[in-house]
Enzyme design. Structure first.
Site, short mmCIF file in Angstrom:
data_model
loop_
_atom_site.label_atom_id
_atom_site.label_comp_id
_atom_site.label_asym_id
_atom_site.label_seq_id
_atom_site.Cartn_x
_atom_site.Cartn_y
_atom_site.Cartn_z
N ASP A 171 0.84 -1.19 0.00
CA ASP A 171 0.00 0.00 0.00
C ASP A 171 0.88 1.25 0.00
OD1 ASP A 171 -2.48 1.30 -0.01
OD2 ASP A 171 -2.40 1.61 2.15
N TYR A 227 1.18 5.73 -0.44
CA TYR A 227 0.76 6.94 0.30
C TYR A 227 1.01 8.10 -0.67
CZ TYR A 227 0.81 9.87 4.63
OH TYR A 227 0.56 10.77 5.64
N HIS A 278 -4.09 14.05 0.82
CA HIS A 278 -4.25 13.11 1.94
C HIS A 278 -3.02 13.14 2.86
CE1 HIS A 278 -5.16 9.47 4.20
NE2 HIS A 278 -3.97 8.99 3.87
N ARG A 306 1.19 15.31 13.01
CA ARG A 306 2.50 15.89 13.36
C ARG A 306 2.52 17.42 13.35
NH1 ARG A 306 3.59 11.63 10.09
NH2 ARG A 306 3.50 12.97 8.26
N GLU A 334 -10.38 3.92 3.59
CA GLU A 334 -9.51 4.70 2.72
C GLU A 334 -9.90 4.38 1.29
OE1 GLU A 334 -5.36 4.14 3.81
OE2 GLU A 334 -5.53 5.79 5.26
N GLU A 360 -9.22 4.07 -2.34
CA GLU A 360 -8.01 3.90 -3.15
C GLU A 360 -8.36 3.16 -4.45
OE1 GLU A 360 -4.52 2.43 -1.21
OE2 GLU A 360 -5.14 3.14 0.77
N ASP A 413 -8.92 0.44 1.87
CA ASP A 413 -7.90 0.06 2.85
C ASP A 413 -8.42 0.44 4.24
OD1 ASP A 413 -5.49 -0.63 4.05
OD2 ASP A 413 -4.64 1.36 3.73
N ARG A 443 -7.78 4.05 13.15
CA ARG A 443 -6.97 5.26 13.37
C ARG A 443 -6.37 5.35 14.76
NH1 ARG A 443 -5.82 6.24 8.31
NH2 ARG A 443 -7.66 6.73 7.05
N GLN A 456 -3.55 2.96 14.84
CA GLN A 456 -2.50 3.51 13.97
C GLN A 456 -1.70 4.62 14.65
OE1 GLN A 456 -4.09 5.04 10.27
NE2 GLN A 456 -2.10 5.61 9.45
N TYR A 501 2.33 3.71 14.91
CA TYR A 501 2.89 3.88 13.57
C TYR A 501 4.35 4.32 13.51
CZ TYR A 501 2.86 9.00 13.07
OH TYR A 501 3.12 10.34 13.18
N LYS A 515 -3.93 -1.80 9.90
CA LYS A 515 -4.30 -2.00 8.50
C LYS A 515 -4.44 -3.46 8.10
CE LYS A 515 -3.37 2.43 7.26
NZ LYS A 515 -4.21 3.30 6.42
N THR A 556 -8.79 -5.57 3.79
CA THR A 556 -8.73 -4.68 2.63
C THR A 556 -9.76 -5.21 1.64
OG1 THR A 556 -6.35 -4.40 2.98
CG2 THR A 556 -7.23 -3.72 0.83
N THR A 564 -4.54 6.76 -0.31
CA THR A 564 -5.86 7.40 -0.22
C THR A 564 -5.96 8.57 -1.19
OG1 THR A 564 -5.90 6.78 2.09
CG2 THR A 564 -7.51 8.42 1.38
N GLU A 597 -10.16 12.53 7.50
CA GLU A 597 -10.01 13.85 6.89
C GLU A 597 -11.35 14.58 6.82
OE1 GLU A 597 -7.90 11.47 3.74
OE2 GLU A 597 -7.17 13.48 3.27
CA CA Z 1 -3.85 3.22 2.59
#
Ligand code: CA
Length: 423
Positions: free
Chosen positions: A129, A131, A136, A145, A202, A204, A236, A240, A243, A247, A256, A260, A353, A367
């Protein structure tokens, strides 16, 4: 390009996902019969193993369509893919006359979609997968962050990815249990274990690898594109809260792995050829091994729909487009193979995503609700920050032609409660 008129009338409906221009591949079964390969056409499926037995594909060496997955066909390469498509268009187009025996063959091979069960279209080898959606990555980076560190320093140079799990890739219609796991909300002193509370989707696209490369041998972006058999819708599913705690430093793991989902239909590159577009302008030039010399991304409209338990219909919560990606699947695949990784028939690459410019075009609830701060209101009056038990989540997508659409069908899944587990 306009619609290719089909002798199966439902395929000529401009609203159909499956005109003769499309011919996406899948695997179906009917009643107690074994699973076998088909294409979608209008509101029906066409059994390709029956067509093979009736000598519609005389140049194909064996009846790979009698298999329970598309892998053998996908591994035959682009010449065979184009040949089968050409034979099908010749058989089904009203431009060509066919005799009564051919007409009978079509009748024998045709089944209403409502009468069949769709299965996983291919056996997934490895699942990776990426990014690769800039909006996104910026949104998630801002939330996780802060705005100053939203895009990681490597993001404009590398299609960032992680190796996912093939074992839990499932076909549309499969129920999804809310995962259990370890979480630590920012305000808590210590982590706790329990059902995920921030369950997300997600949106995708998945690229399906047809042709392998050799271990240790890099491929160019163009060669990578030639290896791709087609594309699916891909959800996906993401936990959260799990995650956010796990992560760093190695990326998502438990958040994750639980599921899927993909659409049952693999739409081919040939069907999408007229919808190729270039990736967006670059802030910084890519290294030569990642540069595209021609358009390898696609213009595909995408949407996300939620239907709560008991609601009469779904609410559309997002409309976006695959063209928002910063990297094409071919660039991602070239990057994947360049260090020596062998890619196999049936490998699946998630695009990352796909989010557009605002919260009506974002590809995740994280989001859309901005981490739960702005819940979205559904047509039923209910609100959602994240998915609730009983919700059915559906992705749809189509490339829009002049009076026809190259559709992907649906990628859907219903959320069930967490399993009982009391350690
Ligand atoms: Ca993903």
């Amino acid at each position: 390009m306009t619609i290719i008129h089909c002798r199966i009338e439902s395929a000529n409906n401009p609203e159909s996902d499956f005109p003769l221009n499309n011919l996406p591949y899948g695997v179906f079964s009917k009643d107690a019969g074994t699973a076998r390969c088909c294409v979608a056409i209008g509101d029906s499926v066409l059994d390709l193993s029956t067509l093979y037995a009736e000598a519609i594909f005389p140049d194909l060496a064996e009846n790979v369509f009698a298999h329970t997955t598309l892998n053998a066909f996908m591994g035959m390469g682009a010449k065979s893919w184009s040949y089968v498509r050409k034979q099908l268009i010749e058989l089904l187009s009203t431009e060509n006359d066919i005799d009564a025996s051919k007409s009978n063959v079509i009748d024998t091979a045709l089944h209403a979609q409502s009468s069949v069960t769709m299965h996983m279209p291919f056996a997934v080898g490895d699942y990776t997968d990426f990014y690769a959606g800039r909006q996104h990555a910026t949104n998630v980076g801002t939330m996780f962050r802060g705005a100053e560190n939203a895009l990681p320093p490597n993001w404009l140079h590398i299609p960032i990815g992680y190796n996912g799990r093939a074992s839990t890739v499932v076909v549309s219609g499969t129920d999804i249990h809310r995962p259990l796991g370890q979480m630590k909300p920012p305000t808590a002193e210590i982590p706790h274990f329990g059902p995920c509370k921030r369950l997300d989707l997600e949106l995708e696209m998945g690229a399906v690898i047809g042709m392998p490369n050799n271990m240790g041998r890099p491929v160019t972006v163009k060669e990578a594109d030639n290896m791709i058999f087609g594309y699916v819708l891909l959800n996906d599913w993401s936990a959260r809260d799990i995650q956010a705690w796990e992560y760093q430093p190695l990326g998502p793991f438990q958040a994750k792995v639980f599921a899927t989902s993909i659409s049952p239909w693999v739409v081919t590159k040939d069907a999408l050829a007229n919808f190729r577009i270039s990736t967006p302008a670059r802030d910084v030039e890519l290294l030569p091994y990642l540069q595209e010399k021609e358009p390898l991304l696609y213009d595909i409209d995408l949407a996300v729909h939620i239907q709560p338990q008991g609601a009469a219909k779904a609410t559309t919560i997002s409309n976006t487009n695959y063209r928002n990606m910063y990297y094409s699947a071919a660039q991602q695949l070239a990057h994947h193979a360049v260090g020596g990784c062998k890619m196999n028939t049936g490998d699946l690459l998630g695009s990352g995503t796909i989010s557009g410019d605002d919260n009506k075009a974002y590809g995740s609830l994280l989001e859309i609700s901005w981490g739960g701060k702005n819940p979205v209101t559904l047509d039923t009056g209910e609100t959602r920050s994240f998915l609730e038990d009983g919700d059915t989540l559906t992705l749809t997508g189509a490339a829009i032609g002049d009076g026809f659409r190259i559709g992907f069908g649906e990628c859907t899944g219903k959320i069930l409660p967490s399993p009982d587990f009391n350690p």
